[in-house]
Design an enzyme around this catalytic site. Sequence first.
Site, PDB file in Angstrom:
ATOM      1  N   SER A 149       0.866  -1.172   0.000  1.00 61.56           N
ATOM      2  CA  SER A 149       0.000   0.000   0.000  1.00 61.56           C
ATOM      3  C   SER A 149       0.904   1.224   0.000  1.00 61.56           C
ATOM      4  CB  SER A 149      -0.878   0.021   1.258  1.00 61.56           C
ATOM      5  OG  SER A 149      -1.507   1.280   1.423  1.00 61.56           O
ATOM      6  N   TYR A 166      -1.395  -0.653  10.481  1.00 61.93           N
ATOM      7  CA  TYR A 166      -1.541  -0.929   9.058  1.00 61.93           C
ATOM      8  C   TYR A 166      -0.321  -0.423   8.285  1.00 61.93           C
ATOM      9  CZ  TYR A 166      -3.555  -0.954   4.354  1.00 61.93           C
ATOM     10  OH  TYR A 166      -3.779  -1.178   3.013  1.00 61.93           O
TER      11      TYR A 166
END
Length: 260
Positions: A149, A166
């Site tokens: 990501s 995350y």
Amino acid sequence: MGSIKKAFDLTGRTALITGGSQGLGLQIAEALGEQGARILISSRKSEALQAAQERLSKQGIQVDWVAADNAKDEDIQRLVQEAMSRLGRIDILVNNAGATWGAPAEDHPVPAWDKVMNLNIRSIFLLSQLVGQKSMIPNRYGRIINLASIAGLKGNGPKSTGTLAYNTSKGAVVNFTRGLAGEWGKYGITVNALAPGFFPSKMTKGTIEAVGEEALAARAPLQRIGDDDDLKGAAVLFASDASKHITGQILAVDGGLTAI
């Protein structure tokens, strides 16, 4: 020079795609299946997998599914066993299953931290290891695509939504990709990662609702967020022989957001 059309052809190849019942995983399954790969998708919920299978089958894609929770070691082992039984071998592995958690760093629950780390990085290590042992290394061929990501390429800003776990896990995916590429290149295995920006998905729904799609789009040079097709070309590149001399690379698919 060989045929560039043939280089992107996946006819005769097999692909295991985790988190493949919806969102980015389903988008990748569509792309690889359209190029001729035989697909096995996996996620936790049988109902979602059945719906995805029906959708892909209507497109002429040969697809099967296995319900598995990648947070559980025994499920990962069973998934690989089932995939090998049904596909015969695994040429392409797409590590897409993941989770997130929103909380300020000072208040982040430790169990939630562990949950994110276990699913986003530990599980892709275990799955890649098993697929390597049982199929790719013996066959001296493999294409591993990890879903990182753009959150793994930068830190949190002062207006962030508190995604420290995350971001950290996706940063680990980035270096896992580079490290495994270095080790397994000798076996004819390439390991690359896609780093999406904002795409509509179950995981990003909260952020998109809170910030607004127009506001998110305005941050990127292309003035848009990702759609249901924007990962397909990059996924086919990394899955096919068109990328046979590309490994250990992280490709941001983010409308240019990380370029500025």
